[in-house]
Motif scaffolding. Structure first.
Motif, PDB file in Angstrom:
ATOM      1  N   GLU A 502       0.800  -1.228   0.000  1.00 50.30           N
ATOM      2  CA  GLU A 502       0.000   0.000   0.000  1.00 50.30           C
ATOM      3  C   GLU A 502       0.833   1.278   0.000  1.00 50.30           C
ATOM      4  O   GLU A 502       0.504   2.240  -0.686  1.00 50.30           O
ATOM      5  N   ASP A 503       1.899   1.310   0.776  1.00 53.48           N
ATOM      6  CA  ASP A 503       2.649   2.553   1.010  1.00 53.48           C
ATOM      7  C   ASP A 503       3.919   2.576   0.154  1.00 53.48           C
ATOM      8  O   ASP A 503       4.981   2.113   0.566  1.00 53.48           O
ATOM      9  N   THR A 504       3.801   3.118  -1.037  1.00 52.50           N
ATOM     10  CA  THR A 504       4.971   3.169  -1.932  1.00 52.50           C
ATOM     11  C   THR A 504       6.042   4.113  -1.412  1.00 52.50           C
ATOM     12  O   THR A 504       7.231   3.902  -1.650  1.00 52.50           O
ATOM     13  N   GLU A 505       5.630   5.153  -0.699  1.00 54.43           N
ATOM     14  CA  GLU A 505       6.594   6.143  -0.218  1.00 54.43           C
ATOM     15  C   GLU A 505       7.551   5.550   0.815  1.00 54.43           C
ATOM     16  O   GLU A 505       8.738   5.867   0.833  1.00 54.43           O
ATOM     17  N   ASN A 506       7.042   4.670   1.673  1.00 59.12           N
ATOM     18  CA  ASN A 506       7.866   4.093   2.740  1.00 59.12           C
ATOM     19  C   ASN A 506       8.218   2.631   2.476  1.00 59.12           C
ATOM     20  O   ASN A 506       8.608   1.920   3.397  1.00 59.12           O
ATOM     21  N   ARG A 507       8.085   2.188   1.238  1.00 60.53           N
ATOM     22  CA  ARG A 507       8.292   0.782   0.914  1.00 60.53           C
ATOM     23  C   ARG A 507       9.712   0.323   1.238  1.00 60.53           C
ATOM     24  O   ARG A 507       9.924  -0.768   1.771  1.00 60.53           O
ATOM     25  N   GLU A 508      10.678   1.154   0.932  1.00 61.29           N
ATOM     26  CA  GLU A 508      12.071   0.754   1.160  1.00 61.29           C
ATOM     27  C   GLU A 508      12.363   0.565   2.644  1.00 61.29           C
ATOM     28  O   GLU A 508      13.005  -0.410   3.043  1.00 61.29           O
ATOM     29  N   ARG A 509      11.859   1.472   3.481  1.00 60.60           N
ATOM     30  CA  ARG A 509      12.102   1.354   4.921  1.00 60.60           C
ATOM     31  C   ARG A 509      11.351   0.152   5.498  1.00 60.60           C
ATOM     32  O   ARG A 509      11.863  -0.549   6.364  1.00 60.60           O
ATOM     33  N   LEU A 510      10.146  -0.073   5.011  1.00 62.74           N
ATOM     34  CA  LEU A 510       9.373  -1.204   5.513  1.00 62.74           C
ATOM     35  C   LEU A 510      10.007  -2.538   5.116  1.00 62.74           C
ATOM     36  O   LEU A 510       9.882  -3.525   5.845  1.00 62.74           O
ATOM     37  N   SER A 511      10.696  -2.566   3.963  1.00 61.78           N
ATOM     38  CA  SER A 511      11.310  -3.819   3.517  1.00 61.78           C
ATOM     39  C   SER A 511      12.397  -4.278   4.492  1.00 61.78           C
ATOM     40  O   SER A 511      12.687  -5.470   4.590  1.00 61.78           O
ATOM     41  N   LYS A 512      13.004  -3.350   5.216  1.00 66.47           N
ATOM     42  CA  LYS A 512      14.021  -3.722   6.204  1.00 66.47           C
ATOM     43  C   LYS A 512      13.413  -4.471   7.387  1.00 66.47           C
ATOM     44  O   LYS A 512      14.126  -5.143   8.138  1.00 66.47           O
ATOM     45  N   LEU A 513      12.096  -4.316   7.567  1.00 60.91           N
ATOM     46  CA  LEU A 513      11.431  -4.947   8.701  1.00 60.91           C
ATOM     47  C   LEU A 513      10.913  -6.340   8.386  1.00 60.91           C
ATOM     48  O   LEU A 513      10.471  -7.051   9.291  1.00 60.91           O
ATOM     49  N   LEU A 514      10.937  -6.744   7.112  1.00 60.63           N
ATOM     50  CA  LEU A 514      10.365  -8.023   6.717  1.00 60.63           C
ATOM     51  C   LEU A 514      11.158  -9.185   7.311  1.00 60.63           C
ATOM     52  O   LEU A 514      12.380  -9.127   7.430  1.00 60.63           O
ATOM     53  N   ARG A 515      10.437 -10.240   7.646  1.00 60.77           N
ATOM     54  CA  ARG A 515      11.056 -11.455   8.172  1.00 60.77           C
ATOM     55  C   ARG A 515      10.385 -12.666   7.516  1.00 60.77           C
ATOM     56  O   ARG A 515       9.163 -12.720   7.392  1.00 60.77           O
ATOM     57  N   PHE A 516      11.229 -13.664   7.107  1.00 56.37           N
ATOM     58  CA  PHE A 516      10.725 -14.884   6.486  1.00 56.37           C
ATOM     59  C   PHE A 516      11.544 -16.068   6.984  1.00 56.37           C
ATOM     60  O   PHE A 516      12.670 -15.918   7.467  1.00 56.37           O
ATOM     61  N   TYR A 517      10.979 -17.256   6.814  1.00 60.04           N
ATOM     62  CA  TYR A 517      11.770 -18.481   6.969  1.00 60.04           C
ATOM     63  C   TYR A 517      12.499 -18.738   5.652  1.00 60.04           C
ATOM     64  O   TYR A 517      12.125 -18.230   4.600  1.00 60.04           O
ATOM     65  N   SER A 518      13.554 -19.549   5.708  1.00 64.20           N
ATOM     66  CA  SER A 518      14.324 -19.835   4.494  1.00 64.20           C
ATOM     67  C   SER A 518      14.912 -21.235   4.574  1.00 64.20           C
ATOM     68  O   SER A 518      14.834 -21.905   5.610  1.00 64.20           O
ATOM     69  N   LEU A 525      13.174 -16.841  12.004  1.00 62.42           N
ATOM     70  CA  LEU A 525      12.923 -15.884  10.932  1.00 62.42           C
ATOM     71  C   LEU A 525      14.207 -15.163  10.547  1.00 62.42           C
ATOM     72  O   LEU A 525      15.081 -14.910  11.396  1.00 62.42           O
ATOM     73  N   THR A 526      14.319 -14.817   9.273  1.00 56.53           N
ATOM     74  CA  THR A 526      15.508 -14.120   8.781  1.00 56.53           C
ATOM     75  C   THR A 526      15.083 -12.875   8.018  1.00 56.53           C
ATOM     76  O   THR A 526      14.004 -12.825   7.421  1.00 56.53           O
ATOM     77  N   SER A 527      15.909 -11.854   8.056  1.00 58.18           N
ATOM     78  CA  SER A 527      15.633 -10.616   7.331  1.00 58.18           C
ATOM     79  C   SER A 527      16.278 -10.666   5.953  1.00 58.18           C
ATOM     80  O   SER A 527      17.127 -11.529   5.674  1.00 58.18           O
ATOM     81  N   LEU A 528      15.910  -9.731   5.112  1.00 56.64           N
ATOM     82  CA  LEU A 528      16.507  -9.671   3.781  1.00 56.64           C
ATOM     83  C   LEU A 528      17.977  -9.272   3.861  1.00 56.64           C
ATOM     84  O   LEU A 528      18.788  -9.718   3.043  1.00 56.64           O
ATOM     85  N   ASP A 529      18.317  -8.453   4.839  1.00 53.79           N
ATOM     86  CA  ASP A 529      19.734  -8.105   5.024  1.00 53.79           C
ATOM     87  C   ASP A 529      20.558  -9.339   5.384  1.00 53.79           C
ATOM     88  O   ASP A 529      21.682  -9.525   4.895  1.00 53.79           O
ATOM     89  N   GLN A 530      20.011 -10.177   6.234  1.00 51.96           N
ATOM     90  CA  GLN A 530      20.721 -11.399   6.595  1.00 51.96           C
ATOM     91  C   GLN A 530      20.832 -12.338   5.396  1.00 51.96           C
ATOM     92  O   GLN A 530      21.854 -13.013   5.219  1.00 51.96           O
TER      93      GLN A 530
END
Length: 805
Positions: A502-518, A525-530
């Motif tokens: 929804e929020d294109t303006e803050n998409r980049e900052r929100l992507s740092k908060l994402l967590r997934f299994y891999s 959970l792991t982040s995209l930075d990891q």
């Protein structure tokens, strides 16, 4: 008191009053500044600036107060009657009938006016301490009489003289509120008095008649002002009572349908809802239960009888027993403080402890767990406001309903509660879980949704709230250990993923908060930075696999070779995940890492050198007959068949085209109750079969083709395709037919002669068909049975009776 109003609504009133002309006056009464208890400065002259907005430009023409009915009033008249002008009646009709949609706000408005009057008295007492003589306390007292149907609001503020009552309550031509604001602006203090001028008239939402008694320290007399809802006049006279040392008392004679407003419990609830953070004490005259000890006569009698009986049995003298006491409660009426909570957002953050923040959160929002994090900030400049935001310790029960109002943000204007239904105007939907309070002095007290949507102030507040909320989550994510963030992610991770969409303006900052299994982190959970930190040299893609669970993603054929070669794959296990990463597209500021779905076509395990390319080309050429046969057998069900380099254990897999839905997304969209069948057909990805040339089944099909046994090869290709549908995440078109083929294979595994069974089945079917055909033949075609033929017999004449012999 000061009268507050909406600049937008009053702007419309100007057109109405101009069009009204000499229309018949409507039965609406008052006009003037923000209210009774907040009066003009002593000796202040009239100011031609009625009902200004914050900007200061007048929105209404000057309407002068009508002259007294007598040309010259006596020096000390017993009672004077004044008439409203038609324009005032028209304006007040709009205020009472249109401006306020909820009539409960009348108490909020009158208490706010009283608070302003107290503020003014305290301010003036700094330079003139004699103002406080006779009544040092600054407070608001509210009492009711249900029998008489009255409600009284009294304050010990500055009060009003006769002239101030006339100017403030008899005309809209002058605004004491605005004048006082202008006077304070030059001294650098503009937060004492509000600048919106219709609040007092909300009293007529619930009252048929309003009586105002007021005493100013500048006037030796106490005055009373009165007006009724059905009248176009108001009365002013010297009050026979002289009980007010300083301040104003407003008595509302309630309408029949507003009788519940005299209930102390209802009054207390409204104070808690709207005015609990007013800076001055608000006391309500209400009953409370006082405990007292009393003798329980029945219990004492039983105890005495038991003692007497025991004494008689023992032959002893009876003695009186100690009386049994019980607790009784008496109803005692007294003044009770109702606004003990203090607005901690008005204090400096360094002066507020974490315990105080947590207690405020629990009390204000009815929570029982401490928040995971909070942020307290003040914005100063062109627009000023204060706010406290919290990350709750658990998700609300109604979180699944994104369309339901969360009521998480409480909006205050100068510590007066306005509403908690402006969440979508102050926060985007994906941050609806963030709870907090916002207090702005730049918004009108009778703010509406229309005002919020058009207000530049609200846009600034919204932007600040979103930025501070994301910063709060980033700080929580950066803490060592990460247990609090894990708790937060489990409760609100879906909302963050929704924010990516929804929020294109803050998409980049929100992507740092994402967590997934891999594939390399199946339990945590792991982040995209990891993920990026563990990438292989030269890797530019972030691979992901969308499935229902980690187990399903791990078993998917698309990830076999990748996991075997150490390439990490993210496992997306929630329905929102795929939409989230699809909208994100690329990760990092420069977008150097592309998020790639391993179930789509064109995914290569790793770059090939020249020798590997030649070997792959040779294998593809060798398998060309199998590829052509499979495409011919499956027809339109697959777009094409290719030789894969990413399959390890599976004979084949069905991948989708780059620009269509994946199997996971197709399954999700099929489950939508209101899905569009046309959109489904348009967005479905075309299926591409990738075969594993090293698998025994593919080699077997190749052998059958060499032996010219295309029938068996075709049967195998059908079963291979339907099995690949299941392993690739699609739905089988005919589960019954697929099950029949699996059962046949099970029989072969058990040693049954399938060919003999097939021949026997053919014979049985032929016999059954013949029998049915015979039964259906017409009855006339069958041979008729021959009739019995008579045999001739020679006749014999008997002369004697044979029985006689």
């Amino acid at each position: 008191m000061l009268l507050r109003g909406s600049s937008s609504r009053l702007g419309q009133a100007r057109a109405h009053t101009a069009a009204a002309g000499a229309a018949r006056p409507l039965p609406v009464l008052l006009s003037g500044p923000r209210g009774v208890a907040s009066a003009l400065l002593s000796g202040a002259s009239a100011a031609p600036s009625p009902l200004h907005p914050a900007g200061g430009r007048s929105l209404l023409p000057l309407v002068a107060r009508a002259a007294a009915t007598d040309a010259a009033a006596p020096a000390d008249p017993a009672e004077e009657t004044f008439t409203y002008q038609a324009e005032v009646d028209r304006l007040m009709d709009m205020i009472v009938n249109s401006l306020y949609s909820n009539r409960e706000v009348f108490l909020r408005e009158l208490i706010s006016n009283a608070s302003d009057a107290l503020d003014k008295a305290r301010f003036l007492a700094v330079t003139d301490p004699t103002i406080m003589n006779g009544r040092e306390e600054l407070e608001i007292r509210i009492s009711s009489d249900p029998a008489k149907g009255t409600l009284t609001i009294e304050d010990s503020g500055i009060g009003m003289s006769r002239e101030q009552l006339l100017s403030n309550l008899g005309t809209i031509a002058r605004s004491g509120t605005r004048k006082f604001m202008e006077a304070m602006a030059s001294k650098g203090d503009t937060n004492l008095i509000g600048q919106f001028g219709v609040g007092f008239y909300s009293a007529f939402l619930v009252a048929d008649r309003v009586t105002v008694q007021s005493k100013s320290p500048e006037d030796s007399k106490q005055w009373v002002w009165e007006s009724s809802a059905g009248s176009h006049q108001y009365k002013l006279k010297e009050d026979s009572a002289t009980d007010l040392v300083r301040g104003t008392r407003i008595t509302l004679h309630l309408k029949e349908d507003a009788a519940e407003m005299s209930d102390p419990v209802r009054i207390t609830r409204l104070i808690k809802q709207y005015s609990q953070f007013i800076a001055f004490p608000i006391k309500v005259y209400a009953p409370k239960k006082e405990p007292r000890k009393a003798v329980d006569e029945e219990a004492t009698k039983r105890k005495q009888e038991a003692a007497d009986k025991k004494a008689a049995e023992e032959g002893k003298e009876t003695k009186p027993v100690e009386p049994v006491m019980k607790t009784e409660y008496d109803e005692v009426w007294d003044w009770r403080l109702e606004n003990e909570n203090k607005p901690i957002w008005t204090r400096s953050p360094k002066d507020v402890s974490d315990v105080a923040y947590n207690d405020f959160f629990k009390t204000t929002f009815g929570e029982f767990l401490d928040p995971l994090a909070h942020v307290h900030f003040n914005v100063e400049g062109t627009i000023e406001f204060s706010a406290i935001l919290y990350l709750p310790g658990m998700a609300p029960f109604e979180q699944q309903n994104m369309m339901q109002r969360s009521k998480s943000i409480k909006l205050y204007v100068k510590r007066v509660f306005i509403s908690d239904e402006f969440d979508e105007d102050l926060m985007p939907r994906y941050l609806s879980f963030v709870k907090g309070v916002v207090d702005s002095g730049d918004l009108p007290l009778n703010v509406s949704r229309e005002i919020l949507q058009e207000s530049r102030i609200v846009r600034v507040i919204r932007k600040q709230l979103v930025r501070r909320s994301i910063e709060m989550m980033e700080e929580l994510a950066s803490k060592e250990g990460g247990e609090d963030y894990k708790t937060f992610w489990e409760a609100f991770g879906r909302q963050i993923k929704y924010g990516i969409v929804e929020d294109t303006e803050n998409r980049e900052r929100l992507s740092k908060l994402l967590r997934f299994y891999s594939s390399k982190s199946e339990d945590t959970l792991t982040s995209l930075d990891q993920y990026v930190s563990r990438m292989r040299p030269g890797q530019k893609q972030i691979y992901y696999m969308a499935a229902d669970s980690v187990e399903a993603a791990r078993a998917a054929p698309f990830v076999e070779a990748m996991v075997a070669k150490g390439i990490e794959v993210l496992y997306l296990t929630e329905p929102i995940d795929e939409a989230c990463v699809t909208n994100l597209g690329k990760y990092d500021k420069e977008g150097q890492y592309e998020l790639t779905d391993v179930s789509k076509e064109g995914v290569s395990v790793e770059a090939e050198n020249e020798e590997e390319k030649k070997a792959s080309e040779a294998v593809a050429k060798e398998m060309q007959p199998v590829v052509e046969f499979l495409k011919k057998s499956l027809g339109e069900r697959v777009e094409k068949v290719t030789v894969s380099t990413r399959l390890l254990d599976s004979p084949c897999a069905l991948v989708t085209s780059k620009f269509g839905w994946s199997a996971n997304m197709e399954r999700i969209m099929r489950s939508q109750a209101l899905g569009d069948a046309r959109a489904m057909e348009y967005m479905k990805g075309r299926k591409i079969m990738e075969i594993n040339p090293k698998h025994d089944i593919i080699s077997g099909i190749k052998t059958l083709l060499k032996e010219k046994d295309e029938d068996r090869a075709r049967d195998l290709s059908e079963l291979l395709y339907e099995t690949a549908l299941i392993t690739s995440g699609f739905q089988v078109d005919s589960p019954k037919d697929y099950a029949s083929k699996v059962f046949t294979l099970m029989k072969i595994a058990l040693g049954y002669d399938i060919l003999a069974e097939a021949e026997q089945g053919v014979q049985e079917q032929a016999a059954a068909a013949a029998a049915a055909q015979a039964a259906a033949a017409p009855a006339a075609a069958a041979p008729k049975p021959e009739a019995p033929k008579a045999t001739p017999v020679d006749a014999e004449v008997v002369s004697e009776d044979p029985w006689k012999q």
